[in-house]
Design an enzyme around this catalytic site. Sequence first.
Site, mmCIF file in Angstrom:
data_model
loop_
_atom_site.group_PDB
_atom_site.id
_atom_site.type_symbol
_atom_site.label_atom_id
_atom_site.label_comp_id
_atom_site.label_asym_id
_atom_site.label_seq_id
_atom_site.Cartn_x
_atom_site.Cartn_y
_atom_site.Cartn_z
ATOM 1 N N LEU A 178 11.528 -20.388 -4.960
ATOM 2 C CA LEU A 178 10.518 -19.509 -4.354
ATOM 3 C C LEU A 178 9.225 -19.655 -5.153
ATOM 4 O O LEU A 178 9.264 -19.740 -6.380
ATOM 5 C CB LEU A 178 10.981 -18.040 -4.425
ATOM 6 C CG LEU A 178 9.962 -16.993 -3.967
ATOM 7 C CD1 LEU A 178 9.849 -16.982 -2.436
ATOM 8 C CD2 LEU A 178 10.343 -15.585 -4.438
ATOM 9 N N HIS A 226 2.675 3.342 -8.802
ATOM 10 C CA HIS A 226 2.583 1.907 -9.105
ATOM 11 C C HIS A 226 3.817 1.452 -9.906
ATOM 12 O O HIS A 226 4.325 0.358 -9.708
ATOM 13 C CB HIS A 226 1.313 1.620 -9.913
ATOM 14 C CG HIS A 226 0.042 1.945 -9.175
ATOM 15 N ND1 HIS A 226 -0.191 1.543 -7.878
ATOM 16 C CD2 HIS A 226 -1.073 2.646 -9.553
ATOM 17 C CE1 HIS A 226 -1.395 1.969 -7.498
ATOM 18 N NE2 HIS A 226 -1.944 2.651 -8.484
ATOM 19 N N ASP A 252 0.834 -1.211 0.000
ATOM 20 C CA ASP A 252 0.000 0.000 0.000
ATOM 21 C C ASP A 252 0.868 1.262 0.000
ATOM 22 O O ASP A 252 2.024 1.242 0.433
ATOM 23 C CB ASP A 252 -0.907 -0.025 1.248
ATOM 24 C CG ASP A 252 -2.084 0.925 1.089
ATOM 25 O OD1 ASP A 252 -2.371 1.372 -0.037
ATOM 26 O OD2 ASP A 252 -2.722 1.238 2.120
HETATM 27 C C1 FPP Z 1 -2.077 0.047 -3.341
HETATM 28 O O1 FPP Z 1 -1.601 1.393 -3.310
HETATM 29 C C2 FPP Z 1 -1.459 -0.663 -4.450
HETATM 30 C C3 FPP Z 1 -2.145 -1.214 -5.484
HETATM 31 C C4 FPP Z 1 -3.622 -1.174 -5.584
HETATM 32 C C5 FPP Z 1 -1.466 -1.897 -6.616
HETATM 33 C C6 FPP Z 1 -0.135 -2.506 -6.355
HETATM 34 C C7 FPP Z 1 0.556 -2.725 -7.641
HETATM 35 C C8 FPP Z 1 1.890 -2.668 -7.857
HETATM 36 C C9 FPP Z 1 2.862 -2.503 -6.783
HETATM 37 C C10 FPP Z 1 2.478 -2.743 -9.235
HETATM 38 C C11 FPP Z 1 2.062 -3.866 -10.124
HETATM 39 C C12 FPP Z 1 2.178 -5.212 -9.504
HETATM 40 C C13 FPP Z 1 3.025 -6.202 -9.899
HETATM 41 C C14 FPP Z 1 2.982 -7.505 -9.201
HETATM 42 C C15 FPP Z 1 4.002 -6.057 -10.974
HETATM 43 P P1 FPP Z 1 -2.659 2.572 -3.376
HETATM 44 O O2 FPP Z 1 -2.796 2.994 -4.784
HETATM 45 O O3 FPP Z 1 -3.947 2.166 -2.718
HETATM 46 O O4 FPP Z 1 -1.946 3.667 -2.509
HETATM 47 P P2 FPP Z 1 -2.632 4.806 -1.629
HETATM 48 O O5 FPP Z 1 -3.275 4.120 -0.453
HETATM 49 O O6 FPP Z 1 -1.481 5.656 -1.230
HETATM 50 O O7 FPP Z 1 -3.616 5.515 -2.527
#
Ligand code: FPP
Length: 252
Positions: A136, A38, A21
């Site tokens: 893994l 992201h 997150d």
């Molecule tokens: C939450 O942060 C994160 C996500 C919804 C997506 C996570 C995706 C990645 C790290 C990249 C793609 C994944 C892979 C496996 C290559 P948020 O957007 O909710 O953050 P915030 O709470 O600060 O708004």
Amino acid sequence: MLENPVLDPKRIPRHVAIIMDGNGRWAKQRNLPRIMGHKVGTESVKDVVKTARELNLEVLTLYAFSTENWKRPAIEVKGLMTLLKTYLKSEVQNMLENNISLRCIGEIEKLQPDVQKILTRVIRETAPKTKVKPSLTLNLALSYGSRSEIVRAARIMAEKCVSGQFDPEDFSEQLFASHLYTGGLPDPDLLIRTGGEVRLSNFLLWQLSYAELYITETMWPDFKGERFIEAIRDYQSRERRFGQTSEQLQAE
Ligand code: FPP
């Protein structure tokens, strides 16, 4: 095995699950579009996967996209799917070379066809070979929601009862767990959540029953290998009692 004097190699968790997150906030703090959070977060994924393998973890589960994330603006969903495709295409060779097996939990059928295609291809190509244990298992949670996973498992078991494959009396925790998406995987020993929020967000509700929780203010794009090692060091300082007393554990 990574030479790491701060970690006890005998107490490395078998399975670590991560709620990645803070990507959006990380980007906002820098006046960047959310997708940049992201994108940089994908670099953290690569670093943490590498560290997990070097530390000899068995399973690393990453919450990459929840069932609720479909409600995000279409442009963000599209951007996330593109990042996932790019990640899979660019990492498949590395996975093969390092004997990393990809697995996926969630409603894969809901992902767009091109994402499903590359995902199933990488899962097939990196599937564990007979007699060779993967270094893994990288388990991606995609369009994943824990409650719907539990309902799905209950439905499959009910159908098996109706068709006479087993009786309601056969139901046990073990049998139920084997019908979840995570069937066959050990439960997570440690749950890490970045970005400072203190909640489970519909993630692995059954499987996390005895997991140690580690919440850090660090936003996911800043969470690299050293931070991961720090979390495992914290995990190693915990006493896991599984309902017993300290004295009982010491006597064992
Ligand atoms: C939450 O942060 C994160 C996500 C919804 C997506 C996570 C995706 C990645 C790290 C990249 C793609 C994944 C892979 C496996 C290559 P948020 O957007 O909710 O953050 P915030 O709470 O600060 O708004």
